[in-house]
Design a protein around this motif. Structure first.
Motif, mmCIF file in Angstrom:
data_model
loop_
_atom_site.group_PDB
_atom_site.id
_atom_site.type_symbol
_atom_site.label_atom_id
_atom_site.label_comp_id
_atom_site.label_asym_id
_atom_site.label_seq_id
_atom_site.Cartn_x
_atom_site.Cartn_y
_atom_site.Cartn_z
ATOM 1 N N SER A 105 0.847 -1.192 0.000
ATOM 2 C CA SER A 105 0.000 0.000 0.000
ATOM 3 C C SER A 105 0.883 1.242 0.000
ATOM 4 O O SER A 105 1.793 1.352 0.823
ATOM 5 C CB SER A 105 -0.909 0.016 1.235
ATOM 6 N N PRO A 106 0.647 2.191 -0.893
ATOM 7 C CA PRO A 106 1.505 3.386 -0.975
ATOM 8 C C PRO A 106 1.367 4.270 0.244
ATOM 9 O O PRO A 106 0.269 4.566 0.699
ATOM 10 C CB PRO A 106 0.995 4.087 -2.238
ATOM 11 N N THR A 107 2.496 4.680 0.795
ATOM 12 C CA THR A 107 2.528 5.589 1.930
ATOM 13 C C THR A 107 3.679 6.568 1.738
ATOM 14 O O THR A 107 4.800 6.151 1.451
ATOM 15 C CB THR A 107 2.715 4.824 3.247
ATOM 16 N N ASP A 108 3.428 7.847 1.876
ATOM 17 C CA ASP A 108 4.497 8.843 1.690
ATOM 18 C C ASP A 108 4.103 10.126 2.418
ATOM 19 O O ASP A 108 2.956 10.310 2.816
ATOM 20 C CB ASP A 108 4.698 9.117 0.193
ATOM 21 N N TYR A 109 5.097 11.023 2.589
ATOM 22 C CA TYR A 109 4.834 12.329 3.189
ATOM 23 C C TYR A 109 4.373 13.306 2.115
ATOM 24 O O TYR A 109 4.871 13.295 0.989
ATOM 25 C CB TYR A 109 6.094 12.854 3.870
ATOM 26 N N VAL A 123 -5.987 2.794 -1.129
ATOM 27 C CA VAL A 123 -5.385 1.584 -1.680
ATOM 28 C C VAL A 123 -6.171 1.149 -2.903
ATOM 29 O O VAL A 123 -7.402 1.236 -2.938
ATOM 30 C CB VAL A 123 -5.381 0.466 -0.611
ATOM 31 N N GLY A 124 -5.460 0.700 -3.920
ATOM 32 C CA GLY A 124 -6.133 0.222 -5.128
ATOM 33 C C GLY A 124 -6.857 -1.076 -4.885
ATOM 34 O O GLY A 124 -7.212 -1.418 -3.754
ATOM 35 N N PHE A 165 -9.304 -6.878 4.024
ATOM 36 C CA PHE A 165 -10.256 -5.928 3.431
ATOM 37 C C PHE A 165 -10.686 -4.874 4.456
ATOM 38 O O PHE A 165 -10.729 -3.675 4.163
ATOM 39 C CB PHE A 165 -11.471 -6.690 2.904
ATOM 40 N N HIS A 166 -10.994 -5.318 5.662
ATOM 41 C CA HIS A 166 -11.467 -4.378 6.683
ATOM 42 C C HIS A 166 -10.323 -3.539 7.246
ATOM 43 O O HIS A 166 -10.551 -2.413 7.705
ATOM 44 C CB HIS A 166 -12.154 -5.150 7.809
ATOM 45 N N THR A 167 -9.095 -4.052 7.211
ATOM 46 C CA THR A 167 -7.957 -3.311 7.763
ATOM 47 C C THR A 167 -7.455 -2.253 6.784
ATOM 48 O O THR A 167 -7.258 -1.088 7.147
ATOM 49 C CB THR A 167 -6.812 -4.268 8.123
ATOM 50 N N LEU A 168 -7.241 -2.666 5.514
ATOM 51 C CA LEU A 168 -6.650 -1.760 4.527
ATOM 52 C C LEU A 168 -7.670 -0.875 3.821
ATOM 53 O O LEU A 168 -7.329 0.183 3.299
ATOM 54 C CB LEU A 168 -5.877 -2.561 3.479
ATOM 55 N N LYS A 169 -8.924 -1.347 3.769
ATOM 56 C CA LYS A 169 -9.987 -0.622 3.065
ATOM 57 C C LYS A 169 -9.579 -0.302 1.620
ATOM 58 O O LYS A 169 -9.500 0.880 1.225
ATOM 59 C CB LYS A 169 -10.359 0.663 3.805
ATOM 60 N N PRO A 170 -9.304 -1.325 0.809
ATOM 61 C CA PRO A 170 -8.947 -1.083 -0.595
ATOM 62 C C PRO A 170 -10.140 -0.551 -1.368
ATOM 63 O O PRO A 170 -11.290 -0.625 -0.912
ATOM 64 C CB PRO A 170 -8.540 -2.472 -1.095
ATOM 65 N N ALA A 171 -9.846 0.005 -2.544
ATOM 66 C CA ALA A 171 -10.934 0.529 -3.382
ATOM 67 C C ALA A 171 -11.936 -0.570 -3.692
ATOM 68 O O ALA A 171 -13.150 -0.366 -3.606
ATOM 69 C CB ALA A 171 -10.352 1.105 -4.674
ATOM 70 N N ARG A 172 -11.413 -1.749 -4.053
ATOM 71 C CA ARG A 172 -12.278 -2.903 -4.308
ATOM 72 C C ARG A 172 -11.569 -4.168 -3.833
ATOM 73 O O ARG A 172 -10.342 -4.246 -3.848
ATOM 74 C CB ARG A 172 -12.621 -3.033 -5.788
ATOM 75 N N LEU A 173 -12.354 -5.128 -3.430
ATOM 76 C CA LEU A 173 -11.856 -6.473 -3.136
ATOM 77 C C LEU A 173 -12.327 -7.387 -4.259
ATOM 78 O O LEU A 173 -13.527 -7.482 -4.530
ATOM 79 C CB LEU A 173 -12.389 -6.973 -1.797
ATOM 80 N N ILE A 174 -11.373 -8.020 -4.925
ATOM 81 C CA ILE A 174 -11.700 -8.915 -6.043
ATOM 82 C C ILE A 174 -11.215 -10.313 -5.687
ATOM 83 O O ILE A 174 -10.026 -10.509 -5.434
ATOM 84 C CB ILE A 174 -11.053 -8.425 -7.347
ATOM 85 N N VAL A 175 -12.133 -11.259 -5.636
ATOM 86 C CA VAL A 175 -11.815 -12.645 -5.317
ATOM 87 C C VAL A 175 -12.108 -13.503 -6.539
ATOM 88 O O VAL A 175 -13.253 -13.551 -7.009
ATOM 89 C CB VAL A 175 -12.619 -13.152 -4.106
ATOM 90 N N MET A 176 -11.075 -14.139 -7.072
ATOM 91 C CA MET A 176 -11.218 -15.018 -8.230
ATOM 92 C C MET A 176 -10.997 -16.463 -7.817
ATOM 93 O O MET A 176 -10.177 -16.748 -6.951
ATOM 94 C CB MET A 176 -10.200 -14.665 -9.325
ATOM 95 N N ASN A 216 -5.895 -2.437 -12.003
ATOM 96 C CA ASN A 216 -4.584 -1.979 -11.543
ATOM 97 C C ASN A 216 -4.435 -2.363 -10.073
ATOM 98 O O ASN A 216 -4.564 -1.523 -9.181
ATOM 99 C CB ASN A 216 -4.439 -0.469 -11.734
ATOM 100 N N PRO A 217 -4.160 -3.626 -9.792
ATOM 101 C CA PRO A 217 -4.156 -4.093 -8.408
ATOM 102 C C PRO A 217 -3.032 -3.468 -7.595
ATOM 103 O O PRO A 217 -1.929 -3.219 -8.105
ATOM 104 C CB PRO A 217 -3.947 -5.608 -8.530
#
Length: 437
Positions: free
Chosen positions: A278-282, A306-307, A335-346, A390-391
């Motif tokens: 997950s991207p993190t920056d100042y 997060v993507g 999913f609940h911790t990072l809160k991504p834009a979408r969760l995709i399960v294949m 774009n995962p």
């Protein structure tokens, strides 16, 4: 029932056990050195023998029923349970099935080391080289498959009784062991009361479910980590001493290495991988408010959304239901911790068989795995590219047996291998973690 338990010091060891333990020291120093670490406990409430990482318990009546060679084999058998860490690794698993899995894991090693075991011991060629955790998964899956389906119809019997889930006939009842005939109750630690049942493949020997020459119990002391570490050191030292004398078989060399290999919590690795991906920056776009009143305009730590988080489940049937369920729980936790834009399960066997998409803020309920057949890992990566995804990362749960993509993707990939890393195929890209459930 006589439940007498007698603790024995060095001067009160059962004479036959003392004699065969000395034989182990002389002829099989690896087993002999480790056997000397166990305190002898006379336990007339036990059916056969047991070991818990600290003591070797035995019923003297059972000991006297064995030949000298069988007794020596039983000692080696129980020692190997502790050397393999079986006394520390059961966790929430069902006790009896864990005992069976541990026996299947070590009995081939005991036999290949030249020992003799009592008749009826558990042994199946299909389990050779597998860990107790892997075997437990197989036994659990087979037990589920043998349970009657809720909509199954009772079948008429010659005596006019019915069989099926109503429990009035000869069908499996709740609590019946897979492969046991009704009317026979498990006798605890084994014995010969159950009818023979073929648990293995066509070339496997006929064995009796629950027939065992001993029981592996979980160590209950508060110093469990210390005791486990001490045994790992003892296993290494015993292996080196036996190797110097030229009396360490090849199977034991591999086993000693596996026994002391550090176990990594795959859940922690999964969450660490997801966090690092997950991207993190100042950023000055959102200044640090703690210093504004001082007139300092400083950047704050900024974590953009997060993507997509993509998880792929191997649906070929090689990953068992219990593992899939635990993996699904960790998917939801991420999913609940990072809160991504979408969760995709294949789900994927040779092709993607099911895709589930959940938006941020949803309360996802992941459907059961759908698929079956062979295994190939290429289609989920092709699907990601074809759908323009774009995962932030992709996690793939599989046994690592299949064809990998020819090129590596631009996003991080974590392979969650249900096969121990010492035997798993190596992925051409990404990180790999061993999943032990």
């Amino acid at each position: 029932m006589d439940r007498t338990v007698t603790l024995q010091g060095n001067g009160a060891v059962h004479p036959r056990i003392s004699r065969q333990r000395t034989e182990l020291v002389l002829s099989q120093p690896f087993f002999g050195a480790l056997a000397l670490r166990l305190r002898m406990v006379e336990d007339r409430s036990a059916k056969t023998c047991w070991v818990d990482g600290e003591s070797f318990g035995y019923n003297p009546v059972y000991i006297d029923s064995l030949t000298d060679l069988e007794l020596r084999g039983v000692l080696a058998h129980e020692v190997l349970h502790v050397a393999n860490g079986h006394c520390w690794r059961r966790g929430p698993r069902e006790d009896r099935r864990w005992n069976e899995a541990c026996d299947y894991a070590i009995n081939p090693i005991v036999l290949s080391s030249g020992f003799v075991l009592p008749k009826g011991m558990l042994n199946a060629a299909r389990f050779n080289g597998k860990s107790a955790e892997e075997i437990y998964g197989v036994l659990t899956q087979e037990a589920k498959q043998k349970q009657p389906k809720p909509d199954s119809q009772p079948q008429p019997q010659p005596d006019g009784q019915s069989s099926g889930p109503d429990g009035k006939g000869q069908g499996d009842k709740p609590g019946d062991k897979a492969g046991e005939k009704p009317g026979k109750q498990p006798d605890g630690n084994g014995g010969g009361s159950q009818p023979p049942s073929r648990l293995g493949g066509p070339n496997d020997p006929v064995t009796e479910p629950g027939s065992s020459c001993g029981e592996v119990r979980q160590y209950q002391g508060a110093d469990k980590p210390v005791k486990e570490a001490e045994w790992k050191v003892a296993v290494v030292q015993a292996a080196k001493a036996a190797q110097m004398r030229g009396k360490l078989p090849g199977d034991l060399q591999a086993m000693a290495g596996d026994a002391v290999r550090p176990v990594v919590d795959w859940r922690a690795v999964l969450h660490r991988f997801a966090q690092q991906s997950s991207p993190t920056d100042y950023s000055f776009a959102t200044p640090n408010r703690r210093y504004l009143h001082l007139g300092f305009y400083l950047p704050s730590l900024h974590t953009p959304a997060v993507g997509d988080a993509v998880f792929v489940r191997d649906s070929s049937g090689s990953v068992f239901d219990e593992t899939q369920a635990q993996f699904d729980a960790e998917i939801l936790s991420v999913f609940h911790t990072l809160k991504p834009a979408r969760l995709i399960v294949m789900d994927c066997d040779t092709r993607v068989t099911q895709v589930q998409v959940f938006e941020r803020g949803d309360s996802p309920e992941i459907k059961p795995v759908r698929g079956g057949g062979g295994t190939a890992f290429t289609d989920p990566f092709n699907r990601v590219a074809a759908d323009g995804l774009n995962p932030a990362f992709l996690v793939y749960l599989t046994d690592m047996v299949g064809s990998f993509p020819a090129t590596s993707p631009h996003y991080p990939v974590l392979w969650a291998s249900t096969t121990p890393l010492t035997r798993a195929r190596r992925a051409p890209f990404g990180e790999t973690v061993e999943v032990i459930c």
